[in-house]
Design a protein around this motif. Structure first.
Motif, short mmCIF file in Angstrom:
data_model
loop_
_atom_site.label_atom_id
_atom_site.label_comp_id
_atom_site.label_asym_id
_atom_site.label_seq_id
_atom_site.Cartn_x
_atom_site.Cartn_y
_atom_site.Cartn_z
N GLU A 1 0.79 -1.23 0.00
CA GLU A 1 0.00 0.00 0.00
C GLU A 1 0.83 1.28 0.00
OE1 GLU A 1 -3.19 -0.20 -0.37
OE2 GLU A 1 -3.33 -2.37 -0.12
N GLU A 2 2.05 1.23 0.45
CA GLU A 2 2.88 2.43 0.57
C GLU A 2 4.25 2.21 -0.08
OE1 GLU A 2 1.77 5.19 1.65
OE2 GLU A 2 -0.09 4.58 2.66
N PRO A 3 4.28 2.02 -1.40
CA PRO A 3 5.56 1.72 -2.06
C PRO A 3 6.60 2.82 -1.92
CG PRO A 3 3.84 2.20 -3.67
CD PRO A 3 3.17 2.04 -2.36
N TYR B 1 8.25 2.28 1.35
CA TYR B 1 9.11 1.10 1.18
C TYR B 1 10.39 1.48 0.47
CZ TYR B 1 10.44 -3.74 0.18
OH TYR B 1 11.12 -4.92 0.12
N LYS B 2 10.26 2.28 -0.57
CA LYS B 2 11.44 2.72 -1.34
C LYS B 2 12.42 3.48 -0.46
CE LYS B 2 12.70 5.61 -5.32
NZ LYS B 2 12.17 6.46 -6.42
N ARG B 3 11.90 4.39 0.36
CA ARG B 3 12.77 5.19 1.22
C ARG B 3 13.42 4.34 2.30
NH1 ARG B 3 9.28 10.81 2.15
NH2 ARG B 3 9.21 11.42 -0.07
N LEU B 4 12.67 3.39 2.86
CA LEU B 4 13.24 2.51 3.88
C LEU B 4 14.34 1.64 3.29
CD1 LEU B 4 10.05 1.37 5.82
CD2 LEU B 4 11.89 2.81 6.69
N TYR B 5 14.13 1.15 2.08
CA TYR B 5 15.13 0.31 1.43
C TYR B 5 16.40 1.13 1.17
CZ TYR B 5 17.33 -2.91 -1.88
OH TYR B 5 18.21 -3.75 -2.51
N ALA B 6 16.23 2.33 0.63
CA ALA B 6 17.39 3.18 0.32
C ALA B 6 18.14 3.54 1.59
CB ALA B 6 16.93 4.43 -0.42
N TRP B 7 17.40 3.89 2.66
CA TRP B 7 18.04 4.26 3.93
C TRP B 7 18.82 3.09 4.51
CZ3 TRP B 7 16.80 2.30 8.92
CH2 TRP B 7 17.49 2.93 9.96
N SER B 8 18.21 1.90 4.50
CA SER B 8 18.88 0.75 5.09
C SER B 8 20.05 0.28 4.25
CB SER B 8 17.88 -0.40 5.29
OG SER B 8 17.35 -0.82 4.04
N ASN B 9 20.07 0.63 2.96
CA ASN B 9 21.15 0.19 2.08
C ASN B 9 22.37 1.11 2.15
OD1 ASN B 9 22.09 -1.80 0.34
ND2 ASN B 9 21.44 -0.72 -1.49
N PRO C 1 10.02 -1.01 -5.33
CA PRO C 1 11.34 -0.35 -5.28
C PRO C 1 12.28 -1.18 -4.41
CG PRO C 1 9.55 1.20 -4.77
CD PRO C 1 8.95 -0.16 -4.77
N GLY C 2 13.55 -1.15 -4.76
CA GLY C 2 14.52 -1.90 -3.97
C GLY C 2 14.90 -3.18 -4.65
N GLN C 3 14.90 -4.29 -3.88
CA GLN C 3 15.41 -5.55 -4.42
C GLN C 3 14.56 -6.08 -5.56
OE1 GLN C 3 13.90 -5.39 -1.50
NE2 GLN C 3 12.70 -7.22 -1.11
N GLU C 4 13.23 -5.82 -5.57
CA GLU C 4 12.40 -6.33 -6.66
C GLU C 4 12.76 -5.67 -7.99
OE1 GLU C 4 8.24 -6.70 -6.44
OE2 GLU C 4 8.26 -7.99 -4.66
N ILE C 5 12.95 -4.36 -7.97
CA ILE C 5 13.36 -3.68 -9.20
C ILE C 5 14.72 -4.18 -9.66
CG2 ILE C 5 14.18 -1.46 -10.10
CD1 ILE C 5 11.82 -0.12 -8.86
N LYS C 6 15.64 -4.35 -8.72
CA LYS C 6 16.97 -4.85 -9.08
C LYS C 6 16.89 -6.27 -9.63
CE LYS C 6 19.52 -1.89 -5.86
NZ LYS C 6 20.32 -1.19 -6.89
N ASN C 7 16.05 -7.11 -9.02
CA ASN C 7 15.84 -8.46 -9.56
C ASN C 7 15.29 -8.40 -10.97
OD1 ASN C 7 16.65 -9.68 -7.17
ND2 ASN C 7 14.58 -10.07 -6.43
#
Length: 387
Positions: free
Chosen positions: A67-69, A72-80, A302-308
């Protein structure tokens, strides 16, 4: 080789954030189970978390991812980023290393294989606390490597492809055996699977699968055809644990679409299908590749799914659709083709036997570690005898 004098204890650790990590561990358990003198324990770090907290974490993950991609995108970028997120990561790891200390010491494993980033960190923290002299292997279950997977103290990273070696920035052995999938997805006979579901030979079977949580807009995808629905197209929708979606599909498309909730028939469905529409989870696409399916990835997260998805597209292993209209056109085009075979690039093989390769490699490393007199005398051959 005589291995009767030594038994090995293997601990497989995963986490239930997305079903792929657990399924990778199951594939490894199958392979290790083929050998004598190997005791396999498997678990999840969530096993020690209270049910209320576990449910909150999982529901929060599903809600944000579906529901909140943007969040999710920001959390993935921050954690990476190798900054403040790593301090949080290390605190989590050391906390769980203390919580799991009694459990791990009781098993006393010779080798630990982690299929998720968090148990990877927990086990490196456990070793840093001066506990255990076990071999630590890490199976990365995506076609990319997030920074939370990377730790000093890992003996070997098992990755999907040689292209990912540059993403392992810590000192460790690296083996590109592929992502492990269960035997059921490798040994299927396509015609047998189709007969099992009474699928006609002239039908193009299109699977809709959004992982265990059913995170795919299946109703919108099916409705997007309107009157352009190809006569030779047959949709099979697998809603997973998303009971609300299953009920909506049944209420609207009961007579037109084959509908499942969570089912153990996934290997048979994938084994007999022609095309799969899915998100870009590492395990789902690896299972589809092992079965030789055409793959269309719809609106990857966003994140690992896009990279996959980008990795698979770059190697002609999948295509990507971002809108229902674009997806509809791709499916219609697919149904007009005479062939449905997966067009794999010759320079990138689908590593269907990854689980067995990883298992064999770990056991050989254990021979080196614990049976020094056997070094250089061949591979581990302690397979169980046929009945």
């Amino acid at each position: 080789m005589d291995t009767a004098g030594k038994s090995y204890s293997i601990l497989l650790l995963s986490a239930p954030i997305g079903s792929g990590h657990r399924l990778a561990a199951e594939a490894l358990k199958e392979s290790f189970g083929q050998y004598d003198n190997i005791k396999v324990n498997s678990g999840s770090i969530f096993d020690v978390i209270p049910n209320i907290l576990r449910s909150f974490i999982l529901k929060s993950y599903v809600y944000i991812a579906s529901e909140e991609p943007e969040i999710y995108k920001r959390l993935y970028a921050w954690s990476n980023n190798r900054g403040g997120s790593l301090r949080l990561r290390n605190c989590i790891n050391y906390f769980f290393a203390c919580v799991l200390e009694k459990y791990i010491s009781k098993i006393n494993p010779d080798a630990v294989i982690a299929t998720h980033a968090t148990p990877t960190g927990i086990m490196t923290a456990y070793k840093k606390r001066g506990h255990g002299n076990f071999y630590l292997g890490v199976v990365v279950t995506d076609y990319t490597v997030h920074s939370w997977w990377l730790y000093d103290g890992v003996d070997c990273y098992f990755i999907a492809d040689d292209e990912l070696r540059k993403e392992i920035t810590v000192k460790s052995d690296i083996q590109a055996f592929g992502i492990p999938v269960r035997n059921k997805f490798i040994r299927q006979n396509r015609e047998d699977c189709r007969r099992r579901f009474n699928w006609a030979a002239d039908k193009k079977i299109c699977l809709l699968m959004g992982g265990g949580e059913g995170m795919l807009p299946m109703e919108d995808i099916i409705a997007g055809f309107g009157r352009r629905y190809p006569k030779n197209l047959h949709f099979v929708a697998v809603a997973g644990h998303n009971e609300k979606m299953r009920q909506q599909l049944s209420g609207r498309f009961k007579d037109e679409v084959e509908i499942y909730g969570f089912t153990e028939l996934a290997p048979d469905l994938i084994g007999g299908a022609d095309l799969i529409i899915t998100k870009a989870g590492g395990l789902t696409v690896s299972e589809a590749l092992a079965a030789g399916l055409q793959i269309i990835i719809y609106s990857p997260l966003p994140g690992q799914e896009i990279k996959n998805a980008e990795f698979l597209k770059r190697h002609d292993l999948a295509s990507i659709s971002w809108t229902i209209r674009e997806l509809t056109e791709r499916i219609i085009d697919f149904c007009s083709q005479e062939t449905s075979s997966c067009n794999l690039k010759k320079d990138l093989s689908v590593k269907a036997d990854a689980a067995q390769e990883i298992c064999q490699y770990v056991l050989n490393e254990l021979l080196k570690k614990y049976d020094l007199d056997h070094i250089g005398k061949g591979n581990y051959n302690g397979r169980k005898s046929s009945p």
